[in-house]
Write an enzyme that holds these catalytic residues in place. Sequence first.
Site, PDB file in Angstrom:
ATOM      1  N   HIS A   1      -1.348   1.159   6.148  1.00  0.00           N
ATOM      2  CA  HIS A   1      -2.190   0.545   5.107  1.00  0.00           C
ATOM      3  C   HIS A   1      -3.321   1.500   4.701  1.00  0.00           C
ATOM      4  CE1 HIS A   1      -0.658  -3.107   7.323  1.00  0.00           C
ATOM      5  NE2 HIS A   1      -0.327  -3.420   6.084  1.00  0.00           N
TER       6      HIS A   1
ATOM      7  N   ASP B   1       8.908  -1.176   3.303  1.00  0.00           N
ATOM      8  CA  ASP B   1       9.565  -2.398   2.823  1.00  0.00           C
ATOM      9  C   ASP B   1      10.240  -2.048   1.500  1.00  0.00           C
ATOM     10  OD1 ASP B   1       8.738  -4.230   4.927  1.00  0.00           O
ATOM     11  OD2 ASP B   1       6.729  -3.863   4.182  1.00  0.00           O
TER      12      ASP B   1
ATOM     13  N   LEU C   1       5.426   2.578  11.226  1.00  0.00           N
ATOM     14  CA  LEU C   1       4.307   1.686  11.557  1.00  0.00           C
ATOM     15  C   LEU C   1       4.535   0.318  10.926  1.00  0.00           C
ATOM     16  CD1 LEU C   1       1.032   3.804  11.319  1.00  0.00           C
ATOM     17  CD2 LEU C   1       2.688   3.587  13.170  1.00  0.00           C
TER      18      LEU C   1
HETATM   19  O1  PAF Z   1       4.003  -6.161   2.297  1.00  0.00           O
HETATM   20  C1  PAF Z   1       3.203  -7.104   2.489  1.00  0.00           C
HETATM   21  O2  PAF Z   1       2.275  -7.033   3.298  1.00  0.00           O
HETATM   22  C2  PAF Z   1       3.390  -8.394   1.714  1.00  0.00           C
HETATM   23  O3  PAF Z   1       4.744  -8.684   1.539  1.00  0.00           O
HETATM   24  C3  PAF Z   1       2.638  -8.420   0.376  1.00  0.00           C
HETATM   25  C4  PAF Z   1       3.162  -7.366  -0.580  1.00  0.00           C
HETATM   26  C5  PAF Z   1       1.150  -8.193   0.631  1.00  0.00           C
HETATM   27  C6  PAF Z   1       2.802  -9.785  -0.289  1.00  0.00           C
HETATM   28  O4  PAF Z   1       2.314 -10.806   0.515  1.00  0.00           O
END
Ligand code: PAF
Length: 279
Positions: free
Chosen positions: A35, A149, A183
């Site tokens: 993140h 993802d 991660l």
């Molecule tokens: O990848 C994520 O953390 C979630 O699927 C998202 C994109 C924040 C939507 O809730």
Amino acid sequence: MPAVARTTAELARLRAALPGPVALVPTMGALHEGHRTLVRTARERAGSVVVSVFVNPTQFGPGEDLDRYPRTWDDDLAALTEEGADVVFHPPVEEVYPPGALGVTVDPGPRGSVLEGAVRPGHFTGVLTVVAKLLGLTRPDLAYFGEKDYQQLTLVRAMVRELALPPVVVGVPTVREDDGLALSSRNRWLSPGQRATAATISRALRAGAGAGPRGADAVLAAAGAVLDTAPELVPDYLALTDPDLGPAPVAGPARLLVAARAGSTRLLDNTAVLLGGPR
Ligand code: PAF
């Protein structure tokens, strides 16, 4: 410290004063280096960075891990302060899904019911619906998503393109541990033994990608053989597709995706593959 908005009205007020271009980094919190990399990458192009921290209930199915999903708000805010985020949107559920709403959702189309969507029915309806809301509330010029993802990234790109939504969607390469494990906020649940075997997934992907010049069957066989060395990992799928998640081409760019369970923890990973050698 970033300004924190708990309501959509506060977010709108803060957004109006932000210098552009504005980037949105949607997250569910439990922030890790992946993140942080999204926020740092956003910083490179954006005048302002908005991060949402919201565990979205509609993307979890019955019996999934919504209740145990890690909520680490204080640590998340500290990380976003270090990374220089400008605004953090951290709303309660009722602010995103107000009582009395008519329940309009975003249909992810057929690519939303394969792979993760086959294992988690309704998941991508929940993801796209909340992402559409976050885009509507934040009105970003740029929106950042991790490649880890990959199906989510593909469907978000398709939603933005096919519904003519404004932001540019930017995919950011997966951040990995030294042994290759991607991660994930869910890695914290792995026991030491599961953690040791979890790196088999990225080894399998590397073996598959290495077999790319020999074609699709060789890719799947090479990746499958590595996964088979870790019986503690129970694969949900190992799939080779084109970059848009359609059928894999005979030659050219493709994507190799895997989901496997280590105990009750699901692990996802994927890699680009070039099939049949350079075109
Ligand atoms: O990848 C994520 O953390 C979630 O699927 C998202 C994109 C924040 C939507 O809730």
